[in-house]
Write an enzyme that holds these catalytic residues in place. Structure first.
Site, PDB file in Angstrom:
ATOM      1  N   ILE A   1      -6.074  -4.413 -16.052  1.00 47.53           N
ATOM      2  CA  ILE A   1      -6.545  -3.109 -16.534  1.00 47.53           C
ATOM      3  C   ILE A   1      -5.537  -2.023 -16.165  1.00 47.53           C
ATOM      4  O   ILE A   1      -5.189  -1.175 -16.991  1.00 47.53           O
ATOM      5  CB  ILE A   1      -7.966  -2.800 -16.004  1.00 47.53           C
ATOM      6  CG1 ILE A   1      -8.945  -3.804 -16.622  1.00 47.53           C
ATOM      7  CG2 ILE A   1      -8.365  -1.351 -16.299  1.00 47.53           C
ATOM      8  CD1 ILE A   1     -10.411  -3.556 -16.354  1.00 47.53           C
TER       9      ILE A   1
ATOM     10  N   ILE B   1       1.817  -6.915 -22.633  1.00 50.32           N
ATOM     11  CA  ILE B   1       2.010  -8.352 -22.853  1.00 50.32           C
ATOM     12  C   ILE B   1       0.759  -9.097 -22.415  1.00 50.32           C
ATOM     13  O   ILE B   1       0.242  -8.866 -21.318  1.00 50.32           O
ATOM     14  CB  ILE B   1       3.236  -8.856 -22.070  1.00 50.32           C
ATOM     15  CG1 ILE B   1       4.501  -8.192 -22.641  1.00 50.32           C
ATOM     16  CG2 ILE B   1       3.348 -10.371 -22.138  1.00 50.32           C
ATOM     17  CD1 ILE B   1       5.706  -8.310 -21.744  1.00 50.32           C
TER      18      ILE B   1
ATOM     19  N   GLY C   1       0.824  -1.211   0.000  1.00 52.69           N
ATOM     20  CA  GLY C   1       0.000   0.000   0.000  1.00 52.69           C
ATOM     21  C   GLY C   1       0.855   1.257   0.000  1.00 52.69           C
ATOM     22  O   GLY C   1       2.064   1.199   0.236  1.00 52.69           O
TER      23      GLY C   1
ATOM     24  N   SER D   1     -11.845 -14.102  -2.346  1.00 47.56           N
ATOM     25  CA  SER D   1     -11.532 -13.998  -3.775  1.00 47.56           C
ATOM     26  C   SER D   1     -12.128 -15.139  -4.589  1.00 47.56           C
ATOM     27  O   SER D   1     -12.210 -16.279  -4.121  1.00 47.56           O
ATOM     28  CB  SER D   1     -10.017 -14.008  -3.936  1.00 47.56           C
ATOM     29  OG  SER D   1      -9.674 -14.140  -5.290  1.00 47.56           O
TER      30      SER D   1
ATOM     31  N   TYR E   1      -2.443 -18.899  -3.396  1.00 46.91           N
ATOM     32  CA  TYR E   1      -3.227 -17.703  -3.030  1.00 46.91           C
ATOM     33  C   TYR E   1      -4.711 -18.062  -2.904  1.00 46.91           C
ATOM     34  O   TYR E   1      -5.382 -17.639  -1.950  1.00 46.91           O
ATOM     35  CB  TYR E   1      -3.011 -16.604  -4.085  1.00 46.91           C
ATOM     36  CG  TYR E   1      -3.942 -15.418  -3.946  1.00 46.91           C
ATOM     37  CD1 TYR E   1      -3.721 -14.450  -2.967  1.00 46.91           C
ATOM     38  CD2 TYR E   1      -5.038 -15.261  -4.801  1.00 46.91           C
ATOM     39  CE1 TYR E   1      -4.573 -13.356  -2.837  1.00 46.91           C
ATOM     40  CE2 TYR E   1      -5.887 -14.172  -4.678  1.00 46.91           C
ATOM     41  CZ  TYR E   1      -5.663 -13.225  -3.695  1.00 46.91           C
ATOM     42  OH  TYR E   1      -6.508 -12.148  -3.574  1.00 46.91           O
TER      43      TYR E   1
HETATM   44  N1  LIG Z   1      -7.712  -6.599  -6.462  1.00 46.97           N
HETATM   45  C1  LIG Z   1      -8.499  -7.621  -6.731  1.00 46.97           C
HETATM   46  O1  LIG Z   1      -8.909  -7.828  -7.881  1.00 46.97           O
HETATM   47  C2  LIG Z   1      -8.955  -8.557  -5.632  1.00 46.97           C
HETATM   48  C3  LIG Z   1      -9.772  -9.648  -5.988  1.00 46.97           C
HETATM   49  C4  LIG Z   1     -10.197 -10.515  -4.976  1.00 46.97           C
HETATM   50  C5  LIG Z   1      -9.852 -10.270  -3.658  1.00 46.97           C
HETATM   51  N2  LIG Z   1      -9.037  -9.219  -3.355  1.00 46.97           N
HETATM   52  C6  LIG Z   1      -8.679  -9.015  -1.943  1.00 46.97           C
HETATM   53  O2  LIG Z   1      -8.925  -7.665  -1.602  1.00 46.97           O
HETATM   54  C7  LIG Z   1      -7.977  -7.240  -0.612  1.00 46.97           C
HETATM   55  C8  LIG Z   1      -7.304  -5.952  -1.047  1.00 46.97           C
HETATM   56  O3  LIG Z   1      -6.598  -6.188  -2.262  1.00 46.97           O
HETATM   57  P1  LIG Z   1      -5.932  -4.997  -3.107  1.00 46.97           P
HETATM   58  O4  LIG Z   1      -6.029  -5.371  -4.537  1.00 46.97           O
HETATM   59  O5  LIG Z   1      -6.473  -3.705  -2.653  1.00 46.97           O
HETATM   60  O6  LIG Z   1      -4.396  -5.158  -2.694  1.00 46.97           O
HETATM   61  P2  LIG Z   1      -3.341  -4.090  -2.128  1.00 46.97           P
HETATM   62  O7  LIG Z   1      -2.011  -4.759  -2.159  1.00 46.97           O
HETATM   63  O8  LIG Z   1      -3.479  -2.792  -2.840  1.00 46.97           O
HETATM   64  O9  LIG Z   1      -3.837  -3.899  -0.620  1.00 46.97           O
HETATM   65  C9  LIG Z   1      -3.420  -4.730   0.431  1.00 46.97           C
HETATM   66  C10 LIG Z   1      -2.997  -3.817   1.566  1.00 46.97           C
HETATM   67  O10 LIG Z   1      -2.684  -4.618   2.709  1.00 46.97           O
HETATM   68  C11 LIG Z   1      -1.457  -4.136   3.281  1.00 46.97           C
HETATM   69  N3  LIG Z   1      -0.837  -5.262   3.979  1.00 46.97           N
HETATM   70  C12 LIG Z   1      -0.375  -6.419   3.459  1.00 46.97           C
HETATM   71  N4  LIG Z   1       0.109  -7.217   4.419  1.00 46.97           N
HETATM   72  C13 LIG Z   1      -0.053  -6.542   5.594  1.00 46.97           C
HETATM   73  C14 LIG Z   1       0.240  -6.833   6.942  1.00 46.97           C
HETATM   74  N5  LIG Z   1       0.822  -7.988   7.298  1.00 46.97           N
HETATM   75  N6  LIG Z   1      -0.091  -5.922   7.889  1.00 46.97           N
HETATM   76  C15 LIG Z   1      -0.685  -4.739   7.559  1.00 46.97           C
HETATM   77  N7  LIG Z   1      -0.966  -4.407   6.284  1.00 46.97           N
HETATM   78  C16 LIG Z   1      -0.673  -5.301   5.313  1.00 46.97           C
HETATM   79  C17 LIG Z   1      -0.653  -3.624   2.100  1.00 46.97           C
HETATM   80  O11 LIG Z   1       0.357  -2.687   2.468  1.00 46.97           O
HETATM   81  C18 LIG Z   1      -1.750  -2.983   1.253  1.00 46.97           C
HETATM   82  O12 LIG Z   1      -1.962  -1.646   1.605  1.00 46.97           O
HETATM   83  C19 LIG Z   1      -7.014  -8.402  -0.414  1.00 46.97           C
HETATM   84  O13 LIG Z   1      -7.433  -9.132   0.724  1.00 46.97           O
HETATM   85  C20 LIG Z   1      -7.193  -9.235  -1.673  1.00 46.97           C
HETATM   86  O14 LIG Z   1      -6.906 -10.594  -1.449  1.00 46.97           O
HETATM   87  C21 LIG Z   1      -8.573  -8.350  -4.315  1.00 46.97           C
END
Ligand SMILES: NC(=O)c1ccc[n+]([C@@H]2O[C@H](COP(=O)([O-])OP(=O)(O)OC[C@H]3O[C@@H](n4cnc5c(N)ncnc54)[C@H](O)[C@@H]3O)[C@@H](O)[C@H]2O)c1
Length: 302
Positions: free
Chosen positions: A184, A198, A36, A116, A140
């Site tokens: 995207i 790619i 993040g 997910s 995952y």
């Molecule tokens: N982006 C997608 O398409 C998608 C699809 C299905 C599920 N998800 C789920 O949604 C959630 C958010 O995903 P995202 O795409 O925003 O990812 P992201 O990487 O942008 O957000 C994850 C956040 O968690 C923080 N983080 C990770 N490990 C940590 C820890 N140990 N302690 C504190 N903070 C921690 C990271 O710094 C980051 O800010 C996740 O749980 C992901 O599995 C995302």
């Protein structure tokens, strides 16, 4: 209401924080900034830069006493999970178990968990509904689904309710395009820089692309709905990467052909999710792929 968002500096979590704050909630963000960005953080949030599975996080949560917890912090890369399943499972599985304990000790009323579609693996049928067999093809997928079982069992023995939201492929502003970001974000970055994107595979693989604003609405909707249930959050239809890419080329007035490479291990060919269960409760997605992309392109400089 006092609300905790883990991962509130990430792509999806930060949009949820913004909406909660604009609705007048008091929001605590726990994020270790591993993926993040501090620039994503809403200035009105109470920010704790800490790993969500530490005792320091527990202390902070008990002190803050949130009513609701949105759990978005996670190891989010399919590729990394294949190379380092231990790290992936530590954050996603053990971390969530610890967070459940912390929530219970802090008197939290409800946990809303970002799961997910990766849990389903290669579909037996389409669209995939919530009853579809769970057969993840990546670590995952396993590490996002396993906490669902812990959450259900844990909450059945405590004064804690839950809603589990299984997201399709989310896209929108602030999505990382440098590493393992969604296609995207990656395509957009390449096209804006006049570079060739790619494609892994022939581009005919389909995905259910849901706009982040619809994900935010679903999260806020389940604060007061859908207790102790699992829901897909999706558009309900699939778009091929080739189609998506054409739309983006059109929207940006570019005409750059992609480069096709071998498919990646763990990637699923076709996937789109039935969203009927959440629709029945009263939620529905507001954005088509065209309107979601237009919203991003219209706000590129903001
Ligand atoms: N982006 C997608 O398409 C998608 C699809 C299905 C599920 N998800 C789920 O949604 C959630 C958010 O995903 P995202 O795409 O925003 O990812 P992201 O990487 O942008 O957000 C994850 C956040 O968690 C923080 N983080 C990770 N490990 C940590 C820890 N140990 N302690 C504190 N903070 C921690 C990271 O710094 C980051 O800010 C996740 O749980 C992901 O599995 C995302």
């Amino acid at each position: 209401m006092k609300i905790l968002v883990t991962g509130g500096c990430g792509f999806i979590g930060s949009h949820i924080v913004d909406e909660l704050i604009s609705n007048g909630h008091e929001v605590m963000v726990i994020d270790n900034l591993s993926t993040g960005l501090i620039t994503n953080l809403n200035k009105s949030a109470y920010f704790c830069e800490v790993d969500f599975m530490t005792s320091e996080a527990e202390r902070l949560i008990i002190e803050f006493q949130p009513e609701i917890v949105f759990h978005h912090a996670a190891q989010v890369s399919v590729q990394k999970s294949m190379f380092n399943p231990i790290d992936d499972a530590t954050t996603n599985i053990l971390g969530t178990i610890k967070l459940l304990e912390y929530c219970s000790n802090a008197g939290v009323k409800k946990i809303i968990y970002a799961s997910s579609a990766a849990a389903y693996g290669n579909p037996n049928y389409l669209p995939i509904d919530e009853e579809h067999p769970i057969r993840p093809v990546s670590y995952y997928g396993i590490s996002k689904h396993t906490p669902e079982q812990y959450i259900k069992t844990f909450c059945s023995t405590k004064e804690l309710s839950f809603t589990i939201l299984r997201y399709a492929n989310v896209y929108g502003k602030r999505q990382d395009s440098t590493g393992e970001g969604g296609v995207i974000a990656i395509f957009l970055d390449r096209l804006l820089n006049k570079e060739v994107p790619i494609f892994f595979g022939d581009g005919e693989q389909t995905r259910d692309f849901i706009y982040v604003k619809d994900i935010v609405n679903a999260n806020l909707f389940v604060i007061n709905n859908g207790d102790n249930e699992v829901f897909n959050v999706s558009t309900g239809s699939g778009v091929s990467l080739n189609n998506l890419y054409d739309l983006m080329n059109k929207g940006l007035n570019t005409n750059i052909s992609p480069k096709y490479e071998r498919p990646r291990k763990g990637d699923i060919l076709h996937s789109y999710l039935d969203n009927g269960k959440l629709r029945e409760l009263g939620w529905s997605p507001q954005y088509s792929i065209e309107s979601g992309l237009n919203d991003i392109l219209d706000n590129l400089d903001k």
